[in-house]
Design an enzyme around this catalytic site. Structure first.
Site, short mmCIF file in Angstrom:
data_model
loop_
_atom_site.label_atom_id
_atom_site.label_comp_id
_atom_site.label_asym_id
_atom_site.label_seq_id
_atom_site.Cartn_x
_atom_site.Cartn_y
_atom_site.Cartn_z
N LYS A 68 0.79 -1.24 0.00
CA LYS A 68 0.05 0.04 -0.20
C LYS A 68 0.69 1.14 -0.03
CE LYS A 68 -2.30 -1.47 3.70
NZ LYS A 68 -1.95 -3.15 3.57
N THR A 69 1.89 1.38 0.81
CA THR A 69 2.90 2.39 1.00
C THR A 69 3.56 2.48 -0.55
OG1 THR A 69 3.05 2.21 3.12
CG2 THR A 69 4.66 3.47 2.18
N ASP A 113 -1.58 6.60 6.32
CA ASP A 113 -1.59 5.37 6.80
C ASP A 113 -2.63 5.03 7.80
OD1 ASP A 113 -1.34 2.56 6.69
OD2 ASP A 113 1.09 2.71 7.59
N THR A 162 -5.72 -1.72 7.04
CA THR A 162 -5.84 -3.05 7.21
C THR A 162 -7.46 -3.64 7.70
OG1 THR A 162 -5.13 -3.02 9.43
CG2 THR A 162 -3.56 -3.19 7.74
#
Length: 346
Positions: A68-69, A113, A162
């Site tokens: 994702k990052t 995040d 998540t």
């Protein structure tokens, strides 16, 4: 204190994060895996460039360590803009987000995040920023309070989580692209390891890469971490080409078996089978027996065991499957087959 696990997909330390950053792809044509997402982003970026607009807001969700990052960095690089990173827990007040938003330049990418952990007040503050590129900031309080409307430069917000179920519906609806990241196939992991080994200037045979891929739990972050441990082992004990035998020897030191289970995973299974006769057993009882927190078992241990079919979650509790008995070289009791067949899975 929680034990460190090399096969934990979460971020562990700053040094590991710096290694991960060095091994990440920088542009779309370097990306491996997640083909559907990459194609979506390629189209969105190409269209945005043609219109001379920022890319759409993107929400990425799925287990940790799947990229994702990395996708956020790739989007910023493809758009030739700056990337600003933060996290939900770091934005406790609207003022914390205000300083970030007002410093963004046109087309910049803001990556948040753990976006599911944004406080409600901050989440509501970000709605007009995402839709209209403006924010309403309240100065003072009480009878002296006044609201200042502050325009923002158009930007792209990328949120990562998540736990998508904890992202509120109003926030989720404001993202133009939403995508669930899947676990990687062994083939993609081998390609990832091949690319990383070249960057680390390691000479690896295909057998060693396949061995590491099989132990990586479908997660590229884990694969790269294992590769670094194998590099250290080879440098000390062999000083040559990494072979499958060297990779297995390095994994043996870390007490990781051929399918990526470590001591905690095996202890969970052995307690479930030995102490509770294969189940069903409650998660609280298992946590007490192992001396671990319930959340650690549910968030760290069980997902992979469920993924590979070693345990089943039933209304009565956790049960070990025949695959778990077979992996541990144990004979399942006769009643295990009938109980497993009758279990109602969630």
């Amino acid at each position: 204190m929680a034990r460190e696990r090399i096969i934990d997909a979460g971020s562990q330390d700053d040094q590991g994060d710096s290694y991960d950053l060095a091994l990440r792809p920088q542009y779309l044509n370097e990306c491996i895996g997640q083909e559907k997402l990459i194609e979506k982003i390629r189209i969105a970026i190409t269209a945005a460039k043609q219109r001379e607009e920022p890319a759409e807001h993107v929400l990425l969700y799925g287990p940790p360590g799947l990229g994702k990052t990395t996708i956020a960095h790739v989007i910023a690089n493809e758009m030739a803009t700056n990337l600003k990173t933060t996290s939900g827990p770091a934005l406790m007040r609207s003022g914390d987000l205000m300083g970030i938003l007002t410093n963004l330049q046109r087309g910049d990418v803001l990556f948040i995040d753990e976006i599911h952990r944004l406080p409600a007040a901050v989440e509501e503050f970000i709605y007009p920023a995402m839709e209209d590129f403006k924010v309403d900031f309240t100065v003072d309080s009480g009878m002296h309070a006044k609201t200042i409307n502050i325009p923002l430069q158009p930007f792209t917000l990328i949120g990562a989580t998540t736990r998508t179920g904890l992202v509120s519906a109003p926030l989720r609806a404001r993202f133009g692209i939403q995508h669930h990241l899947e676990f990687w196939s062994d083939k993609d992991l081998v390609n990832c390891l091949l690319r990383s080994s070249q960057k680390l200037k390691m000479e690896c045979d295909m057998g060693s890469l396949e061995t590491l891929a099989a132990c990586s739990r479908g997660t590229p972050r884990v694969a790269n971490r294992l590769l670094r441990r194998v590099r250290d082992y080879t440098q000390v004990h062999a000083k040559g080409k990494v072979t499958s035998e060297l990779a297995l020897a390095a994994l043996n030191i870390e007490e990781i078996d051929e399918i990526g289970l470590d001591n905690l995973d095996r202890s969970y299974l052995k307690n479930l089978i030995g102490t509770y006769q294969g189940g069903p057993a409650g998660i609280e009882a298992l946590a007490a027996t192992l001396g671990e927190e319930r959340d650690s078992l549910e968030d760290v241990v069980e997902p992979y065991l469920l993924q590979i079919g070693f345990i089943a979650r039933t209304r009565q509790g956790r049960m070990a499957t025949h695959a778990a008995y077979q992996h541990l070289n144990l004979t399942p009791p006769k009643q295990a087959s009938s109980s497993e067949d009758e279990a109602t899975l969630f």
